[in-house]
Design a protein around this motif. Sequence first.
Motif, mmCIF file in Angstrom:
data_model
loop_
_atom_site.group_PDB
_atom_site.id
_atom_site.type_symbol
_atom_site.label_atom_id
_atom_site.label_comp_id
_atom_site.label_asym_id
_atom_site.label_seq_id
_atom_site.Cartn_x
_atom_site.Cartn_y
_atom_site.Cartn_z
ATOM 1 N N GLU A 99 1.001 3.675 8.201
ATOM 2 C CA GLU A 99 1.599 2.374 7.923
ATOM 3 C C GLU A 99 2.674 2.007 8.941
ATOM 4 O O GLU A 99 3.099 0.866 9.002
ATOM 5 N N LEU A 128 0.822 -1.207 0.000
ATOM 6 C CA LEU A 128 0.000 0.000 0.000
ATOM 7 C C LEU A 128 0.858 1.261 0.000
ATOM 8 O O LEU A 128 0.573 2.206 -0.734
ATOM 9 N N ARG A 147 -10.315 4.423 5.476
ATOM 10 C CA ARG A 147 -11.508 4.969 4.834
ATOM 11 C C ARG A 147 -12.116 6.120 5.624
ATOM 12 O O ARG A 147 -12.651 7.070 5.030
ATOM 13 N N ASP A 163 -0.575 -5.409 12.486
ATOM 14 C CA ASP A 163 -0.454 -6.209 11.276
ATOM 15 C C ASP A 163 -1.793 -6.621 10.693
ATOM 16 O O ASP A 163 -1.884 -6.925 9.508
ATOM 17 N N THR A 164 -2.838 -6.698 11.483
ATOM 18 C CA THR A 164 -4.137 -7.160 10.970
ATOM 19 C C THR A 164 -4.769 -6.150 10.033
ATOM 20 O O THR A 164 -5.616 -6.510 9.227
ATOM 21 N N THR A 165 -4.396 -4.885 10.137
ATOM 22 C CA THR A 165 -4.991 -3.855 9.277
ATOM 23 C C THR A 165 -3.963 -3.153 8.408
ATOM 24 O O THR A 165 -4.352 -2.380 7.534
ATOM 25 N N ARG A 166 -2.684 -3.397 8.613
ATOM 26 C CA ARG A 166 -1.668 -2.742 7.792
ATOM 27 C C ARG A 166 -1.772 -3.225 6.356
ATOM 28 O O ARG A 166 -2.204 -4.335 6.078
ATOM 29 N N ASN A 167 -1.366 -2.348 5.438
ATOM 30 C CA ASN A 167 -1.359 -2.673 4.013
ATOM 31 C C ASN A 167 -2.765 -2.891 3.468
ATOM 32 O O ASN A 167 -2.975 -3.682 2.551
ATOM 33 N N ASN A 168 -3.745 -2.164 4.031
ATOM 34 C CA ASN A 168 -5.139 -2.270 3.598
ATOM 35 C C ASN A 168 -5.726 -0.866 3.513
ATOM 36 O O ASN A 168 -5.832 -0.170 4.519
ATOM 37 N N ILE A 169 -6.109 -0.458 2.310
ATOM 38 C CA ILE A 169 -6.616 0.901 2.108
ATOM 39 C C ILE A 169 -7.907 1.147 2.877
ATOM 40 O O ILE A 169 -8.199 2.283 3.275
ATOM 41 N N MET A 170 -8.676 0.096 3.121
ATOM 42 C CA MET A 170 -9.930 0.250 3.849
ATOM 43 C C MET A 170 -9.697 0.661 5.296
ATOM 44 O O MET A 170 -10.603 1.188 5.951
ATOM 45 N N SER A 171 -8.503 0.446 5.811
ATOM 46 C CA SER A 171 -8.195 0.859 7.185
ATOM 47 C C SER A 171 -8.188 2.378 7.326
ATOM 48 O O SER A 171 -8.304 2.905 8.429
#
Length: 545
Positions: A327, A271, A342, A332-340
Amino acid sequence: MNGAVIENLSNRKLFGIFVVLLCVQILFFLIGAIYAPSPSTFMEFEMIKCHDSSKGITNEWFHRENCQLIDDLSQFTPSSFDMREIVFVAKMPHARDGIELEYSPWFQFLLGVLHVDVEYSEHFKYVEHAPLSLEVRMGYRTKESGKNDWQELSSTNVSRILECSIKDEDKKEGRSYDCDMLDLFEFGSSNYPFYLVNIRIPINQAACRYNPKSPNCQIGKISELRLIEIHQNGGFTLIWLWMKTLLTPIVSGCLYWYWRRIHQLARNPLLLEKAILALGLSLAILDFPIEWISLTLRVPFLLLVSDLRQGLFYTILFSFWLIFAGEHLIDDTTRNNIMSYRFNLSFIITASFALLIYDLVERGVQLYNPFYSVWASETGSNIAYFTIFVGAICTVCYFAFLFYKIVKVWTTIRRKRAAQLYQNSENRRLKVEGVIYRFKFLMLFTLLCSAFTILAYFMKQYGEAQLHSDDARDGFLTGSTSAFFTGTFGMCNIYVLLLLAMYAPSHKHYKGASQLIDEEDDEIVDDGTHTESNALTTFLKPNTD
């Protein structure tokens, strides 16, 4: 996996890069301070008054050569009550020292504001918030045309609200009101060398008797009209275009190099890497010198295109700053996720969309009616000022939130270092310490760049608001502010280029969990499951034990 350049580059090379970039940054400021004139300048015209015996029936253009001059309106007796036989005339630009000046495509835009001189009178009283209606014709001619061969560019009826005030001790015959400037026209490009403006102020006496608040029924005794024309300086345009022309291939080449490095990896881009790529692409679009086209072709939509490109860059830049800090903060459960992101990004997207609608309405209508302005009415002006005010408040809040996130990242680094770093080997400790210091530098540069970018955006919006007010002649954009704009422009380019260079995957490879990878024989450990290319994010990874 590949490490980022920022963690593998030697200190000597990194220091050399920073010194070069600092010199380039200073050069950008010096170019604006020494070579570039002020961004905008103005010309003021006292409109002459001509008598039209046909009252507009012949559709004739009035200029100084065919004008039956009216010296003093107070001494002039019209033959009818509609006042259409009085024509206010201004030819732009005016002559200077006997030489006929001309407008150039280098001026990029033309903005006209009108000052109405109203005299105090017991017989023709001015009433507050008086509606003013103008019949306006704008003509043009080229260098090849005859001296008085004018072609119609636009003809329309303009409605404005006349706001004037006067002190009680000045309420005497012949004294003048203090009236606000009125928006008249705005062109997104300077296409012709000469322009001619004809203005009538008609009065419908029947409408005035039926409704005293009808247009021109309460404007009082008008003595003069003065037109203030504002345009971008050609010298500033030249400096600005050459900077963009020189930077475009550099940014494009660095962007292509970064894209190749990312796609050579045996994994999908992260991301943060996608965000840097998008930021670089938006900068390349912003830097592309499309304005060169306007020097040879008529491009009336150029100002709209420039606003859209700038809006795109600001939207992606503000979004990137949140992702860049986030970032290194979330687990780690939400890293690298654009929806985190929003929730945070929704504010930026909403604000950008609102400004986009405003800009499309303002600039879009002006493409076919240059006399349209959202600032023309009281409601429109309030909405415009409200938009600028809300934008300023949002940017300040955004900067405060970004500063909070960066401070939180630094707190996380300090806590992690105290808890884990010195439990590792000496080589790994030195390696990660170096990465931390480099990351802190980028964070400081991010804060500095964001502060200057937000300040430049706010000052530009404030300067444009001044151009529509009584401060048009002495506003921010007509002052010596070129160094600030060229310096900020250079800082944005340097910042994005630095990100592309520092966060690109390095050509050095990790081949094992504890292999020596750099020229300094520093040891860095990879657990085999982490997906980030930045060693700092590995260090900030929360404990799962």
